[in-house]
Design an enzyme around this catalytic site. Sequence first.
Site, PDB file in Angstrom:
ATOM      1  N   ASP A  60       0.860  -1.185   0.000  1.00 27.16           N
ATOM      2  CA  ASP A  60       0.000   0.000   0.000  1.00 27.16           C
ATOM      3  C   ASP A  60       0.898   1.237   0.000  1.00 27.16           C
ATOM      4  OD1 ASP A  60       0.976   0.246   2.562  1.00 27.16           O
ATOM      5  OD2 ASP A  60      -0.938  -0.048   3.562  1.00 27.16           O
ATOM      6  N   SER A  61       0.283   2.423  -0.042  1.00 28.64           N
ATOM      7  CA  SER A  61       1.080   3.649  -0.207  1.00 28.64           C
ATOM      8  C   SER A  61       1.547   4.233   1.119  1.00 28.64           C
ATOM      9  CB  SER A  61       0.235   4.694  -0.921  1.00 28.64           C
ATOM     10  OG  SER A  61      -0.808   5.132  -0.057  1.00 28.64           O
ATOM     11  N   GLY A  62       1.024   3.718   2.219  1.00 29.47           N
ATOM     12  CA  GLY A  62       1.301   4.312   3.524  1.00 29.47           C
ATOM     13  C   GLY A  62       0.287   5.389   3.887  1.00 29.47           C
ATOM     14  N   GLY A  63      -0.495   5.815   2.920  1.00 31.16           N
ATOM     15  CA  GLY A  63      -1.455   6.900   3.150  1.00 31.16           C
ATOM     16  C   GLY A  63      -2.462   6.570   4.244  1.00 31.16           C
ATOM     17  N   GLN A 170     -11.285   7.760  -4.934  1.00 31.92           N
ATOM     18  CA  GLN A 170     -11.871   8.205  -3.663  1.00 31.92           C
ATOM     19  C   GLN A 170     -13.269   8.776  -3.955  1.00 31.92           C
ATOM     20  OE1 GLN A 170     -10.989   7.780  -0.544  1.00 31.92           O
ATOM     21  NE2 GLN A 170      -8.951   6.883  -0.807  1.00 31.92           N
ATOM     22  N   ASP A 247      -8.277  -7.059   0.095  1.00 31.65           N
ATOM     23  CA  ASP A 247      -7.356  -7.402   1.177  1.00 31.65           C
ATOM     24  C   ASP A 247      -8.078  -7.117   2.478  1.00 31.65           C
ATOM     25  OD1 ASP A 247      -6.795  -4.319   0.791  1.00 31.65           O
ATOM     26  OD2 ASP A 247      -6.072  -4.839   2.784  1.00 31.65           O
ATOM     27  N   CYS A 285     -14.121 -27.960   6.502  1.00 29.45           N
ATOM     28  CA  CYS A 285     -12.844 -27.392   6.050  1.00 29.45           C
ATOM     29  C   CYS A 285     -11.793 -28.486   5.897  1.00 29.45           C
ATOM     30  CB  CYS A 285     -12.366 -26.339   7.052  1.00 29.45           C
ATOM     31  SG  CYS A 285     -10.777 -25.585   6.617  1.00 29.45           S
ATOM     32  N   CYS A 287      -8.474 -27.864   5.771  1.00 35.27           N
ATOM     33  CA  CYS A 287      -7.145 -27.364   6.134  1.00 35.27           C
ATOM     34  C   CYS A 287      -6.465 -28.289   7.140  1.00 35.27           C
ATOM     35  CB  CYS A 287      -7.222 -25.923   6.661  1.00 35.27           C
ATOM     36  SG  CYS A 287      -7.542 -25.764   8.429  1.00 35.27           S
ATOM     37  N   CYS A 290      -7.921 -28.216  10.758  1.00 40.64           N
ATOM     38  CA  CYS A 290      -9.184 -28.942  10.937  1.00 40.64           C
ATOM     39  C   CYS A 290      -8.995 -30.450  10.807  1.00 40.64           C
ATOM     40  CB  CYS A 290     -10.222 -28.437   9.940  1.00 40.64           C
ATOM     41  SG  CYS A 290     -10.739 -26.736  10.301  1.00 40.64           S
ATOM     42  N   HIS A 316      -6.300 -21.648   9.919  1.00 44.45           N
ATOM     43  CA  HIS A 316      -7.667 -22.030   9.531  1.00 44.45           C
ATOM     44  C   HIS A 316      -8.416 -20.863   8.875  1.00 44.45           C
ATOM     45  CE1 HIS A 316     -11.750 -23.197   9.266  1.00 44.45           C
ATOM     46  NE2 HIS A 316     -12.044 -22.089   9.916  1.00 44.45           N
TER      47      HIS A 316
HETATM   48 ZN   LIG Z   1      -9.788 -25.361   8.692  1.00 38.33          ZN
END
Ligand SMILES: [Zn+2]
Length: 348
Positions: A60-63, A170, A247, A285, A287, A290, A316
Amino acid sequence: MPVGTLGSVKGVPQDTLEELGAQIILGNTYHLYLRPGHELVRSMGGLHKFMSWERAMLTDSGGFQVFSLSGLRKINENGVNFRSHLDGSSHLFTPERSIEIQIAMGADIIMAFDECTEHPAGHGRTRDSMEMTLRWARRCKDHFEAHKQEVPWYSAKGPERQQALFGIVQGGMYADLRRESAQRTVEIGFPGYAIGGLSVGESREKTREMIAATLEVLPEDKPRYVMGVGYPEEITQYAALGVDMMDCVLPTRAARHGLLFTSEGRLNIKNTRFVQDQGPPDPACKCKVCARYSRAYLRHLFVAGEPLAGVLNTIHNLAYYLDTMRAVRHAINLGDPSGIQSGSVSMA
Ligand SMILES: [Zn+2]
């Protein structure tokens, strides 16, 4: 995109991020500039090499961070003066400086330095802020075009990677300003566009309305990125509207507070009802958390303050978010983006 504020998705090693299928992660310019410093990152060959992450990365720009330092910053046409949250030292971010820092770190996608308009703000104030962001967008692009070969991994033989600068729309909570901001940002011309200044306290309906108004104007053949969103049901909704990138710190931050996103809804793992629960965190799930651990064990780790609690919860939650996006991509590949909106994939 999982958020890796300081060159690390908190608690999760890079090889695990790869196993989870993360294609791109985000780094925060403000934090990396203060510590370890962009010149150190440059001297280490750039952020990819420094943190051993070959896949894509965005800074990101830091803004957003410096504007959040209310009381510690002063804004004018030139840029933003701010004090470090670490030691109180004085710093200046201008559009040129933000781009210089982001070139030094060498992420694949870097962001224009914009003013994230405060919320709430009146129409006149929002327009003034939007106009400054547009002037800053031009300055960012000019500086980037003049200096883009200064990335730490630049090769005269021809780049293996190429850095791209995205513009940011914006316009606060006003659809007319959002459309105008988008139109004029597109006129400056960027390879991708972000929608910034949302998820700052407005209603979810307002967020959706602003995204829809902006997407009417942004080109469909360029990546369209909504910054800083959201809950799993929001990201499927925005993807259905035509958003390509998002994000959010939510899956990682919530995990460290013991909040798990699952196909059965949100679980607060410290709840006493999990004391003897031998089931997996999320039965749907796949993963590795899990597959191996019970809710009772995760609850015990969290209550005991074991560092492993945050690590496992984060793995998870990231798996849940990345699976959600995989399901979104699957629905799009099947030519059925409406399936996203109906919620049929949000529980995948
Ligand atoms: Zn999971």
